[in-house]
Design a protein around this motif. Sequence first.
Motif, mmCIF file in Angstrom:
data_model
loop_
_atom_site.group_PDB
_atom_site.id
_atom_site.type_symbol
_atom_site.label_atom_id
_atom_site.label_comp_id
_atom_site.label_asym_id
_atom_site.label_seq_id
_atom_site.Cartn_x
_atom_site.Cartn_y
_atom_site.Cartn_z
ATOM 1 N N ARG A 128 4.433 26.874 18.916
ATOM 2 C CA ARG A 128 4.214 26.208 17.640
ATOM 3 C C ARG A 128 2.728 25.917 17.499
ATOM 4 O O ARG A 128 2.009 25.779 18.485
ATOM 5 C CB ARG A 128 5.027 24.935 17.520
ATOM 6 N N VAL A 129 2.296 25.802 16.280
ATOM 7 C CA VAL A 129 0.898 25.534 16.006
ATOM 8 C C VAL A 129 0.752 24.057 15.678
ATOM 9 O O VAL A 129 1.441 23.529 14.803
ATOM 10 C CB VAL A 129 0.400 26.387 14.812
ATOM 11 N N ASP A 130 -0.113 23.386 16.404
ATOM 12 C CA ASP A 130 -0.392 21.987 16.108
ATOM 13 C C ASP A 130 -1.297 21.922 14.899
ATOM 14 O O ASP A 130 -2.268 22.674 14.786
ATOM 15 C CB ASP A 130 -1.074 21.302 17.295
ATOM 16 N N LYS A 131 -0.996 20.996 14.003
ATOM 17 C CA LYS A 131 -1.796 20.879 12.784
ATOM 18 C C LYS A 131 -3.112 20.171 13.048
ATOM 19 O O LYS A 131 -4.049 20.324 12.290
ATOM 20 C CB LYS A 131 -1.003 20.152 11.714
ATOM 21 N N GLU A 132 -3.167 19.406 14.124
ATOM 22 C CA GLU A 132 -4.391 18.681 14.432
ATOM 23 C C GLU A 132 -4.898 19.074 15.811
ATOM 24 O O GLU A 132 -4.113 19.366 16.708
ATOM 25 C CB GLU A 132 -4.135 17.178 14.398
ATOM 26 N N LEU A 133 -6.210 19.047 15.955
ATOM 27 C CA LEU A 133 -6.812 19.324 17.258
ATOM 28 C C LEU A 133 -6.713 18.090 18.139
ATOM 29 O O LEU A 133 -6.825 16.968 17.647
ATOM 30 C CB LEU A 133 -8.291 19.675 17.098
ATOM 31 N N PRO A 134 -6.533 18.281 19.434
ATOM 32 C CA PRO A 134 -6.586 17.137 20.336
ATOM 33 C C PRO A 134 -7.975 16.493 20.285
ATOM 34 O O PRO A 134 -8.972 17.159 20.011
ATOM 35 C CB PRO A 134 -6.328 17.750 21.714
ATOM 36 N N LYS A 135 -8.030 15.198 20.541
ATOM 37 C CA LYS A 135 -9.301 14.474 20.478
ATOM 38 C C LYS A 135 -10.343 15.090 21.405
ATOM 39 O O LYS A 135 -11.519 15.132 21.067
ATOM 40 C CB LYS A 135 -9.095 13.003 20.812
ATOM 41 N N SER A 136 -9.923 15.591 22.556
ATOM 42 C CA SER A 136 -10.884 16.180 23.495
ATOM 43 C C SER A 136 -11.572 17.406 22.882
ATOM 44 O O SER A 136 -12.739 17.674 23.167
ATOM 45 C CB SER A 136 -10.190 16.559 24.797
ATOM 46 N N PHE A 137 -10.861 18.140 22.033
ATOM 47 C CA PHE A 137 -11.461 19.311 21.386
ATOM 48 C C PHE A 137 -12.533 18.909 20.387
ATOM 49 O O PHE A 137 -13.527 19.600 20.221
ATOM 50 C CB PHE A 137 -10.403 20.149 20.683
ATOM 51 N N HIS A 138 -12.322 17.788 19.698
ATOM 52 C CA HIS A 138 -13.325 17.330 18.736
ATOM 53 C C HIS A 138 -14.653 17.080 19.443
ATOM 54 O O HIS A 138 -15.710 17.457 18.956
ATOM 55 C CB HIS A 138 -12.853 16.056 18.022
ATOM 56 N N GLY A 139 -14.590 16.462 20.622
ATOM 57 C CA GLY A 139 -15.803 16.210 21.393
ATOM 58 C C GLY A 139 -16.472 17.498 21.840
ATOM 59 O O GLY A 139 -17.703 17.633 21.771
#
Length: 67
Positions: free
Chosen positions: A36-47
């Motif tokens: 499945r595709v997550d609609k949001e990126l994990p917080k660690s990816f934002h960093g």
Amino acid sequence: MSRSNGMKPNEISKEIKRQIGQQANARYLRALPLFRVDKELPKSFHGLLRDIDRAERSQKERRSKTM
């Protein structure tokens, strides 16, 4: 399936379609786990993306200063 076997592109596509339609292949594909595709990126990816942006900006700035 390479072109060295003398098959033309349209023959290759027909062969691929034939193989995809086989029952053994259908059973194999049904046995694969569902993704499945997550609609949001994990917080660690934002960093990590922020760090990449920062590194790219500083590299562009260095290049523009040397020109």
